[in-house]
Enzyme design. Structure first.
Site: not given
Ligand code: ACO
Length: 428
Positions: A307, A364
């Site tokens: 998140h 979620d």
């Molecule tokens: N699985 C694996 N790796 C992940 C995940 C995940 N679920 N989430 C983040 N990471 C990793 C990224 O690859 C990144 O790694 P890096 O630094 O080596 O490149 C690091 O963690 C940071 O991730 P970002 O995408 O930069 O974080 P951001 O804060 O921009 O994104 C997000 C948050 C979009 C929710 C992300 O965690 C994600 O895609 N999660 C999966 C989708 C999800 O569950 N979305 C629902 C969110 S809750 C809502 O909106 C209701």
């Protein structure tokens, strides 16, 4: 505590005011930055940018705190109802008994759709995703109610707010009924908000549909937990679109579209599809977690984890996980998907990759397990999220209008070609 921050640039020092929130969060007010220095700020994804001050929802991502209008989400989840939370979010205070009664009654009386909406849904392909159908239908409400489109007329705003909250469950269930070829169910205004939703979703005109109180309570809880989450992608979209002074229906339609994305609300559908694939392919939790750590650009993430704001735990996920076990037990359901989810969570929470990046289950991760246990098809999960998030969008939209907002219009740093001469077709 310093009340200003100093910025030194090009031999000049300017002072920028520090704004402090009621929970101690501090921000540099850069409103005068460009006029004083010619500089703008650059922050893709708005990772460090506050777009507004807001008195609606407080989140402390480090501590895993979420409060609506000051009330902790855990207390609201235990004691409140979705419509009471909707009132709280939009109007700022818990309503007195008679006020709540009048509000609930008004919502109850606006559930029916214009009969021509049947034609609207029938024009869509059978496999139309309910989120596409809902976004289009909510936008289309503006064509049915041209009498309530003025965003600054209090009475018009109240009526369109009540219409939206009342009609979104009807619209969402019409989308579903159309996709499975069953007759649209008229709302039954004797029922509660959630009871009515279940009646329209699972009932048919052929026989009485009995509402299970366990299911009704679980869905009401899920709606409460989804009701607002401050300046997330969809709420920011609703504010940005609304800042042009377009009507509420158009603004909320854009919020539904933003919510649909798999990195936002669409993740609840993706989680259940991920759990189902793990079950059907016979993968072990460990194998899947290993895959989710791949740094390949197209690698699947562990959906339902991570998140932007929560870096400790998502308090909504904690409440939902508990509810998930309770609901399934009360309904006598043994869910392999829940087992897989628990296994994935346990593995990920001990895995260095997830620990280092502070990735925890989000709202979620477990919600889909409840939705599917009550027989909801995965493509309706995000539509149910939208029903829950609606009061939050409206509250954010109303607050923006109360703030005498400017139109939302970010700047950019241009990195394209410098001026060049047009090349005639034959010379390229
Ligand atoms: N699985 C694996 N790796 C992940 C995940 C995940 N679920 N989430 C983040 N990471 C990793 C990224 O690859 C990144 O790694 P890096 O630094 O080596 O490149 C690091 O963690 C940071 O991730 P970002 O995408 O930069 O974080 P951001 O804060 O921009 O994104 C997000 C948050 C979009 C929710 C992300 O965690 C994600 O895609 N999660 C999966 C989708 C999800 O569950 N979305 C629902 C969110 S809750 C809502 O909106 C209701």
């Amino acid at each position: 505590m310093a009340k200003t921050a100093e910025l030194r640039f090009d031999g000049q020092t300017i002072e920028l005011p520090i704004i402090e929130g009621s929970e101690g969060e501090r921000a540099i007010d850069i409103g005068a930055l460009r006029s004083k220095t010619g500089l703008i700020t650059l922050d893709p994804g708005y990772v460090n940018t506050g777009s507004c001050t807001s008195a609606i929802t407080f989140i402390d991502g480090e501590e895993g705190i979420l409060r609506y209008r000051g009330y902790p989400i855990e207390e609201l989840a235990e004691k409140s109802t979705f419509l009471e939370c909707a009132y709280l979010l939009m109007y700022g205070e818990l309503p007195k008994r008679e006020v709540l009664h009048a509000f609930v009654d008004s919502i109850r009386r606006h559930t029916m759709l214009h009969e021509d909406f049947r034609g609207f849904f029938k024009a869509l392909p059978k496999d139309a995703h309910p989120m596409a159908a809902c976004a289009a239908a909510v936008g289309a409400l503006a064509t049915f109610y041209p009498d309530s489109l003025d965003p600054v007329d209090e009475r018009q705003l109240e009526i369109s707010t009540h219409r939206l909250i009342a009609k979104l469950p009807t619209l969402a269930t019409y989308a579903y009924k159309h996709s499975i070829g069953q007759p649209f169910m008229y709302p039954d205004n004797r029922l509660s908000y959630v009871g009515n939703f279940l009646h329209m979703m699972f009932g048919t005109p052929c026989e009485d549909f009995e509402i299970d109180p366990v299911v009704r309570k679980a869905i009401d809880l899920l709606l409460i937990l989804h009701a607002d989450h401050e300046q997330n992608c969809s709420a920011s979209t609703v504010r940005l679109v609304g800042s042009s002074n377009v009507n509420l229906f158009a603004s909320v339609s854009s919020g539904i579209t933003a919510l649909w994305g798999p990195r936002h609300g669409g993740a609840n559908q993706d989680v259940i599809e991920m759990l189902t694939a793990i079950r059907d392919e016979g993968l072990s939790g460990k194998e899947f977690v290993e895959r989710a750590k791949s740094r390949e650009a197209d690698a699947a993430r562990l959906t339902g984890f991570g998140h932007r704001v929560y870096k400790n735990h998502d308090p909504r996920a904690t409440v939902i996980k508990k509810a998930c076990f309770e609901v399934l037990e009360k309904m006598g359901i043994h869910s392999k998907l829940l087992e897989i989810a628990v296994e994935l969570e346990e593995i990920a929470l001990k895995d260095e990759y997830f620990v280092e990046r502070k990735l925890y289950p989000n709202v979620d991760f477990y919600s889909g397990v409840i939705y599917s246990a009550i027989g909801t098809p995965p493509n309706m999960f995000t539509a149910m999220f939208a029903i829950g998030r609606l009061p939050g969008w409206i509250a954010q939209w109303m607050e923006m209008h109360d703030d005498k907002h400017k139109i939302g219009r970010p700047r950019q740093v241009y990195v394209g070609e410098n001026q060049r001469d047009y090349v005639e077709l034959e010379d390229r």
